[in-house]
Write a protein that holds these residues in place. Structure first.
Motif, short mmCIF file in Angstrom:
data_model
loop_
_atom_site.label_atom_id
_atom_site.label_comp_id
_atom_site.label_asym_id
_atom_site.label_seq_id
_atom_site.Cartn_x
_atom_site.Cartn_y
_atom_site.Cartn_z
N THR A 52 0.84 -1.20 0.00
CA THR A 52 0.00 0.00 0.00
C THR A 52 0.87 1.25 0.00
OG1 THR A 52 -0.10 0.18 2.41
CG2 THR A 52 -1.78 -1.22 1.34
N PRO A 53 0.34 2.36 -0.49
CA PRO A 53 1.11 3.61 -0.43
C PRO A 53 1.47 3.97 1.02
CG PRO A 53 -0.76 3.87 -1.90
CD PRO A 53 -0.92 2.54 -1.23
N GLU A 54 0.55 3.72 1.96
CA GLU A 54 0.83 4.02 3.37
C GLU A 54 1.97 3.15 3.89
OE1 GLU A 54 -3.59 4.62 2.62
OE2 GLU A 54 -2.20 2.97 2.25
N GLY A 55 2.00 1.90 3.44
CA GLY A 55 3.07 0.99 3.86
C GLY A 55 4.42 1.43 3.31
N ARG A 56 4.46 1.83 2.04
CA ARG A 56 5.72 2.30 1.46
C ARG A 56 6.18 3.58 2.16
NH1 ARG A 56 2.82 0.38 -2.80
NH2 ARG A 56 2.17 2.42 -3.56
N HIS A 57 5.25 4.44 2.50
CA HIS A 57 5.58 5.68 3.22
C HIS A 57 6.18 5.34 4.58
CE1 HIS A 57 4.76 9.37 5.54
NE2 HIS A 57 5.05 9.95 4.40
N TYR A 58 5.55 4.41 5.27
CA TYR A 58 6.04 3.98 6.59
C TYR A 58 7.46 3.41 6.48
CZ TYR A 58 6.90 0.79 10.45
OH TYR A 58 7.49 0.11 11.47
N LEU A 59 7.70 2.53 5.52
CA LEU A 59 9.02 1.93 5.37
C LEU A 59 10.09 2.99 5.12
CD1 LEU A 59 8.06 -1.18 3.23
CD2 LEU A 59 8.83 -1.19 5.63
N ALA A 60 9.79 3.95 4.26
CA ALA A 60 10.74 5.04 4.00
C ALA A 60 10.97 5.86 5.28
CB ALA A 60 10.24 5.92 2.86
N ASP A 61 9.90 6.10 6.04
CA ASP A 61 10.04 6.84 7.31
C ASP A 61 10.93 6.09 8.29
OD1 ASP A 61 8.61 9.11 6.65
OD2 ASP A 61 6.77 8.49 7.68
N VAL A 62 10.78 4.77 8.36
CA VAL A 62 11.61 3.98 9.27
C VAL A 62 13.09 4.18 8.95
CG1 VAL A 62 12.28 1.63 9.94
CG2 VAL A 62 9.86 2.25 9.83
N LEU A 63 13.43 4.12 7.66
CA LEU A 63 14.84 4.27 7.29
C LEU A 63 15.34 5.70 7.49
CD1 LEU A 63 16.77 2.00 5.95
CD2 LEU A 63 14.40 1.42 6.16
N MET A 64 14.49 6.67 7.28
CA MET A 64 14.92 8.07 7.41
C MET A 64 14.92 8.58 8.85
SD MET A 64 15.94 9.40 4.61
CE MET A 64 16.79 7.83 4.50
N HIS A 65 14.01 8.07 9.69
CA HIS A 65 13.85 8.64 11.03
C HIS A 65 14.04 7.64 12.16
CE1 HIS A 65 12.35 12.01 8.78
NE2 HIS A 65 11.42 11.25 8.24
N GLY A 66 14.18 6.35 11.82
CA GLY A 66 14.28 5.32 12.84
C GLY A 66 12.91 5.01 13.42
N VAL A 67 12.87 4.07 14.34
CA VAL A 67 11.62 3.72 15.02
C VAL A 67 12.01 3.14 16.38
CG1 VAL A 67 11.42 1.38 14.04
CG2 VAL A 67 9.36 2.61 14.76
N ALA A 118 12.70 10.45 -0.62
CA ALA A 118 12.90 11.91 -0.55
C ALA A 118 11.76 12.57 0.22
CB ALA A 118 13.00 12.49 -1.96
N GLU A 119 10.53 12.10 0.00
CA GLU A 119 9.39 12.64 0.73
C GLU A 119 9.54 12.38 2.22
OE1 GLU A 119 4.58 11.97 1.16
OE2 GLU A 119 5.57 11.34 -0.69
N ALA A 120 9.95 11.16 2.58
CA ALA A 120 10.15 10.84 3.99
C ALA A 120 11.28 11.67 4.58
CB ALA A 120 10.46 9.34 4.14
N ARG A 121 12.34 11.83 3.83
CA ARG A 121 13.49 12.60 4.32
C ARG A 121 13.08 14.04 4.66
NH1 ARG A 121 18.86 11.70 3.73
NH2 ARG A 121 18.59 10.17 2.06
N SER A 122 12.16 14.61 3.88
CA SER A 122 11.78 16.01 4.08
C SER A 122 10.90 16.22 5.31
CB SER A 122 11.07 16.55 2.84
OG SER A 122 9.79 15.94 2.69
N ALA A 123 10.34 15.15 5.86
CA ALA A 123 9.49 15.25 7.05
C ALA A 123 10.37 15.22 8.30
CB ALA A 123 8.48 14.10 7.09
N GLY A 124 10.10 16.10 9.20
CA GLY A 124 10.86 16.14 10.45
C GLY A 124 10.19 15.29 11.52
N LYS A 125 10.39 13.99 11.46
CA LYS A 125 9.75 13.08 12.41
C LYS A 125 10.77 12.52 13.40
CE LYS A 125 6.03 11.41 9.47
NZ LYS A 125 5.39 10.24 8.88
N SER A 126 10.25 12.14 14.55
CA SER A 126 11.06 11.42 15.53
C SER A 126 10.80 9.93 15.40
CB SER A 126 10.70 11.88 16.95
OG SER A 126 9.39 11.42 17.27
N ALA A 127 11.65 9.13 16.02
CA ALA A 127 11.45 7.68 16.03
C ALA A 127 10.13 7.32 16.70
CB ALA A 127 12.62 6.98 16.72
#
Length: 144
Positions: A52-67, A118-127
């Motif tokens: 799913t698009p949400e799943g791909r977004h989550y995976l990119a977020d994990v690599l960019m921001h940790g969890v 790149a979209e995930a990288r641009s978001a300032g998220k915490s783990a």
């Protein structure tokens, strides 16, 4: 040099997805099977999450921001923290995630694009925010 040797060497080049995974993710996740209780397995799960698009977004977020925090993977509990991998190029992160997705065995394994990263990288998220995202995703599309 024969074609087989060239292909073999190309599959192990320092920038191959397998090498990128081994040098960055394999330290903890090993061959993709993880470590019981502390590091969740990846093989056979990334492809399902990425459908799913949400799943791909989550995976990119994990690599960019940790969890961080407690998660369930394949019905087993895990409690650890994954660091961010922002030092990797978008193309390299996409390559690793797509390679892991393909290792799930599905003929039409989902791909993660450099634009997703790149979209995930641009978001300032915490783990912790990524952990919250995981919970929301799990309610929408159960995560294996």
């Amino acid at each position: 040099m024969g074609t087989a040797a060239v292909l073999l060497l190309a599959g192990c080049s320092p920038k191959s997805p397998k090498s990128l995974y081994g040098n960055n993710c394999g330290i903890c996740h090993h061959s993709g099977d993880g470590m019981p209780g502390s590091v969740p397995p990846l093989v056979g799960r990334i492809d399902k999450i990425a459908t799913t698009p949400e799943g791909r977004h989550y995976l990119a977020d994990v690599l960019m921001h940790g969890v961080s925090g407690k998660i369930m993977a394949n019905g087993q509990p895990y409690n650890s923290e994954m660091p961010p991998f922002r030092y990797l190029k978008d193309e390299d992160v996409a390559s690793i995630l797509t390679w892991l997705s393909a290792r799930g065995g599905a003929a039409d394994a989902p791909a993660i694009s450099p634009a997703d990263v790149a979209e995930a990288r641009s978001a300032g998220k915490s783990a912790g925010q990524v952990a919250d995202e995981r919970e929301a995703l799990n309610r929408l599309h159960p995560i294996p």
